[in-house]
Design a protein around this motif. Structure first.
Motif, PDB file in Angstrom:
ATOM      1  N   ALA A 256       0.829  -1.202   0.000  1.00  0.00           N
ATOM      2  CA  ALA A 256       0.000   0.000   0.000  1.00  0.00           C
ATOM      3  C   ALA A 256       0.863   1.252   0.000  1.00  0.00           C
ATOM      4  CB  ALA A 256      -0.918   0.008   1.223  1.00  0.00           C
ATOM      5  N   ASP A 257       0.411   2.258  -0.740  1.00  0.00           N
ATOM      6  CA  ASP A 257       1.025   3.582  -0.740  1.00  0.00           C
ATOM      7  C   ASP A 257       0.012   4.505  -0.082  1.00  0.00           C
ATOM      8  OD1 ASP A 257       2.212   6.022  -1.172  1.00  0.00           O
ATOM      9  OD2 ASP A 257       2.330   5.837  -3.348  1.00  0.00           O
ATOM     10  N   ILE A 258       0.244   4.826   1.183  1.00  0.00           N
ATOM     11  CA  ILE A 258      -0.713   5.589   1.980  1.00  0.00           C
ATOM     12  C   ILE A 258      -0.256   7.043   2.004  1.00  0.00           C
ATOM     13  CG2 ILE A 258      -1.782   5.782   4.256  1.00  0.00           C
ATOM     14  CD1 ILE A 258      -0.950   2.709   4.519  1.00  0.00           C
ATOM     15  N   ARG A 259      -0.971   7.869   1.253  1.00  0.00           N
ATOM     16  CA  ARG A 259      -0.601   9.275   1.107  1.00  0.00           C
ATOM     17  C   ARG A 259      -1.866  10.131   1.141  1.00  0.00           C
ATOM     18  NH1 ARG A 259       2.908  11.744  -3.932  1.00  0.00           N
ATOM     19  NH2 ARG A 259       3.720  13.534  -2.798  1.00  0.00           N
ATOM     20  N   PRO A 260      -2.345  10.455   2.342  1.00  0.00           N
ATOM     21  CA  PRO A 260      -3.587  11.226   2.462  1.00  0.00           C
ATOM     22  C   PRO A 260      -3.527  12.542   1.677  1.00  0.00           C
ATOM     23  CG  PRO A 260      -2.904  10.394   4.603  1.00  0.00           C
ATOM     24  CD  PRO A 260      -1.772  10.134   3.651  1.00  0.00           C
ATOM     25  N   GLY A 261      -4.677  12.892   1.098  1.00  0.00           N
ATOM     26  CA  GLY A 261      -4.776  14.159   0.389  1.00  0.00           C
ATOM     27  C   GLY A 261      -4.423  14.095  -1.088  1.00  0.00           C
ATOM     28  N   TYR A 262      -4.017  12.954  -1.582  1.00  0.00           N
ATOM     29  CA  TYR A 262      -3.665  12.806  -2.985  1.00  0.00           C
ATOM     30  C   TYR A 262      -4.643  11.857  -3.661  1.00  0.00           C
ATOM     31  CZ  TYR A 262       0.734  15.195  -2.186  1.00  0.00           C
ATOM     32  OH  TYR A 262       1.679  16.139  -1.876  1.00  0.00           O
ATOM     33  N   SER A 263      -5.001  12.167  -4.892  1.00  0.00           N
ATOM     34  CA  SER A 263      -5.831  11.271  -5.679  1.00  0.00           C
ATOM     35  C   SER A 263      -5.301  11.270  -7.107  1.00  0.00           C
ATOM     36  CB  SER A 263      -7.301  11.701  -5.644  1.00  0.00           C
ATOM     37  OG  SER A 263      -7.441  12.974  -6.224  1.00  0.00           O
ATOM     38  N   GLY A 264      -5.777  10.344  -7.906  1.00  0.00           N
ATOM     39  CA  GLY A 264      -5.318  10.250  -9.288  1.00  0.00           C
ATOM     40  C   GLY A 264      -3.915   9.689  -9.419  1.00  0.00           C
ATOM     41  N   GLN A 265      -3.398   9.093  -8.373  1.00  0.00           N
ATOM     42  CA  GLN A 265      -2.014   8.625  -8.382  1.00  0.00           C
ATOM     43  C   GLN A 265      -1.821   7.327  -9.167  1.00  0.00           C
ATOM     44  OE1 GLN A 265       0.621  10.617  -7.057  1.00  0.00           O
ATOM     45  NE2 GLN A 265      -1.188  11.883  -7.349  1.00  0.00           N
ATOM     46  N   LEU A 266      -2.889   6.608  -9.449  1.00  0.00           N
ATOM     47  CA  LEU A 266      -2.775   5.385 -10.236  1.00  0.00           C
ATOM     48  C   LEU A 266      -2.133   5.682 -11.587  1.00  0.00           C
ATOM     49  CD1 LEU A 266      -3.539   2.334 -10.260  1.00  0.00           C
ATOM     50  CD2 LEU A 266      -5.631   3.001 -11.427  1.00  0.00           C
ATOM     51  N   THR A 267      -2.474   6.814 -12.170  1.00  0.00           N
ATOM     52  CA  THR A 267      -1.877   7.198 -13.453  1.00  0.00           C
ATOM     53  C   THR A 267      -0.807   8.273 -13.305  1.00  0.00           C
ATOM     54  OG1 THR A 267      -3.690   8.760 -13.799  1.00  0.00           O
ATOM     55  CG2 THR A 267      -3.920   6.573 -14.792  1.00  0.00           C
ATOM     56  N   ALA A 268      -0.953   9.160 -12.324  1.00  0.00           N
ATOM     57  CA  ALA A 268      -0.016  10.284 -12.179  1.00  0.00           C
ATOM     58  C   ALA A 268       1.406   9.813 -11.896  1.00  0.00           C
ATOM     59  CB  ALA A 268      -0.485  11.228 -11.081  1.00  0.00           C
ATOM     60  N   LYS A 269       1.547   8.769 -11.086  1.00  0.00           N
ATOM     61  CA  LYS A 269       2.891   8.273 -10.764  1.00  0.00           C
ATOM     62  C   LYS A 269       3.586   7.762 -12.023  1.00  0.00           C
ATOM     63  CE  LYS A 269       3.621   6.217  -6.781  1.00  0.00           C
ATOM     64  NZ  LYS A 269       3.575   5.346  -5.608  1.00  0.00           N
ATOM     65  N   VAL A 270       2.845   7.075 -12.863  1.00  0.00           N
ATOM     66  CA  VAL A 270       3.409   6.553 -14.113  1.00  0.00           C
ATOM     67  C   VAL A 270       3.741   7.710 -15.056  1.00  0.00           C
ATOM     68  CG1 VAL A 270       2.968   5.087 -16.120  1.00  0.00           C
ATOM     69  CG2 VAL A 270       2.181   4.370 -13.853  1.00  0.00           C
ATOM     70  N   GLN A 271       2.881   8.714 -15.121  1.00  0.00           N
ATOM     71  CA  GLN A 271       3.136   9.872 -15.985  1.00  0.00           C
ATOM     72  C   GLN A 271       4.413  10.592 -15.585  1.00  0.00           C
ATOM     73  OE1 GLN A 271      -0.544  12.029 -15.568  1.00  0.00           O
ATOM     74  NE2 GLN A 271      -1.517  10.931 -17.258  1.00  0.00           N
ATOM     75  N   ARG A 272       4.668  10.710 -14.298  1.00  0.00           N
ATOM     76  CA  ARG A 272       5.903  11.371 -13.851  1.00  0.00           C
ATOM     77  C   ARG A 272       7.140  10.594 -14.293  1.00  0.00           C
ATOM     78  NH1 ARG A 272       2.513  12.445  -9.346  1.00  0.00           N
ATOM     79  NH2 ARG A 272       3.371  10.736  -8.112  1.00  0.00           N
ATOM     80  N   VAL A 273       7.085   9.301 -14.241  1.00  0.00           N
ATOM     81  CA  VAL A 273       8.220   8.486 -14.702  1.00  0.00           C
ATOM     82  C   VAL A 273       8.391   8.634 -16.213  1.00  0.00           C
ATOM     83  CG1 VAL A 273       9.080   6.123 -14.979  1.00  0.00           C
ATOM     84  CG2 VAL A 273       8.085   6.846 -12.802  1.00  0.00           C
ATOM     85  N   GLU A 274       7.294   8.598 -16.955  1.00  0.00           N
ATOM     86  CA  GLU A 274       7.366   8.757 -18.414  1.00  0.00           C
ATOM     87  C   GLU A 274       7.960  10.121 -18.785  1.00  0.00           C
ATOM     88  OE1 GLU A 274       6.988   6.531 -20.725  1.00  0.00           O
ATOM     89  OE2 GLU A 274       6.245   4.969 -19.395  1.00  0.00           O
ATOM     90  N   GLU A 275       7.573  11.170 -18.071  1.00  0.00           N
ATOM     91  CA  GLU A 275       8.129  12.504 -18.316  1.00  0.00           C
ATOM     92  C   GLU A 275       9.627  12.509 -18.058  1.00  0.00           C
ATOM     93  OE1 GLU A 275       5.847  15.189 -15.912  1.00  0.00           O
ATOM     94  OE2 GLU A 275       4.017  14.828 -17.085  1.00  0.00           O
ATOM     95  N   ALA A 276      10.050  11.873 -16.987  1.00  0.00           N
ATOM     96  CA  ALA A 276      11.480  11.802 -16.673  1.00  0.00           C
ATOM     97  C   ALA A 276      12.245  11.051 -17.746  1.00  0.00           C
ATOM     98  CB  ALA A 276      11.696  11.154 -15.311  1.00  0.00           C
ATOM     99  N   LEU A 277      11.647  10.048 -18.323  1.00  0.00           N
ATOM    100  CA  LEU A 277      12.309   9.282 -19.382  1.00  0.00           C
ATOM    101  C   LEU A 277      12.468  10.089 -20.674  1.00  0.00           C
ATOM    102  CD1 LEU A 277      10.615   5.806 -18.849  1.00  0.00           C
ATOM    103  CD2 LEU A 277      13.030   6.358 -18.520  1.00  0.00           C
TER     104      LEU A 277
END
Length: 102
Positions: A76-97
């Protein structure tokens, strides 16, 4: 909050467990929560701990209905106050690439 989990029958039955695992995935998809299934894990995004764990519990019960023993791996990734992370985390990695290496 993100929950990545793998549920599988563990009673020594058939070598192919796809049809039983599909029952767990069906529960996840019917939950209405954002989700993604890959070859190793299913990930869901829930607003609360209870909401996510309830879906995981029902998915385990679906496998238990067809198997006498179940294996569950959970992260589990428990980070209160954040949503949309299912795709946002992947998008950040793709941007870095896409950025040139330094």
């Amino acid at each position: 909050m993100l929950f990545a989990f793998s549920i599988a029958p563990a009673d020594g039955g058939s070598a192919s467990v796809g049809d039983i695992v599909a029952e767990a995935v069906r529960v996840v998809r019917e939950s209405g929560l954002p989700n993604e299934t890959t070859s190793m894990f299913t990930t869901i995004e829930a607003e609360t701990w209870d909401e996510g764990m309830e879906v995981i519990k029902r998915a385990v019960e679906a496998v238990l209905a067809r198997s006498s023993r179940v294996s569950l791996v959970l992260k589990a990734d428990i980070r209160p106050g954040y949503s949309g992370q299912l795709t946002a985390k992947v998008q950040r990695v793709e941007e870095a690439l896409r950025e040139p290496r330094e």
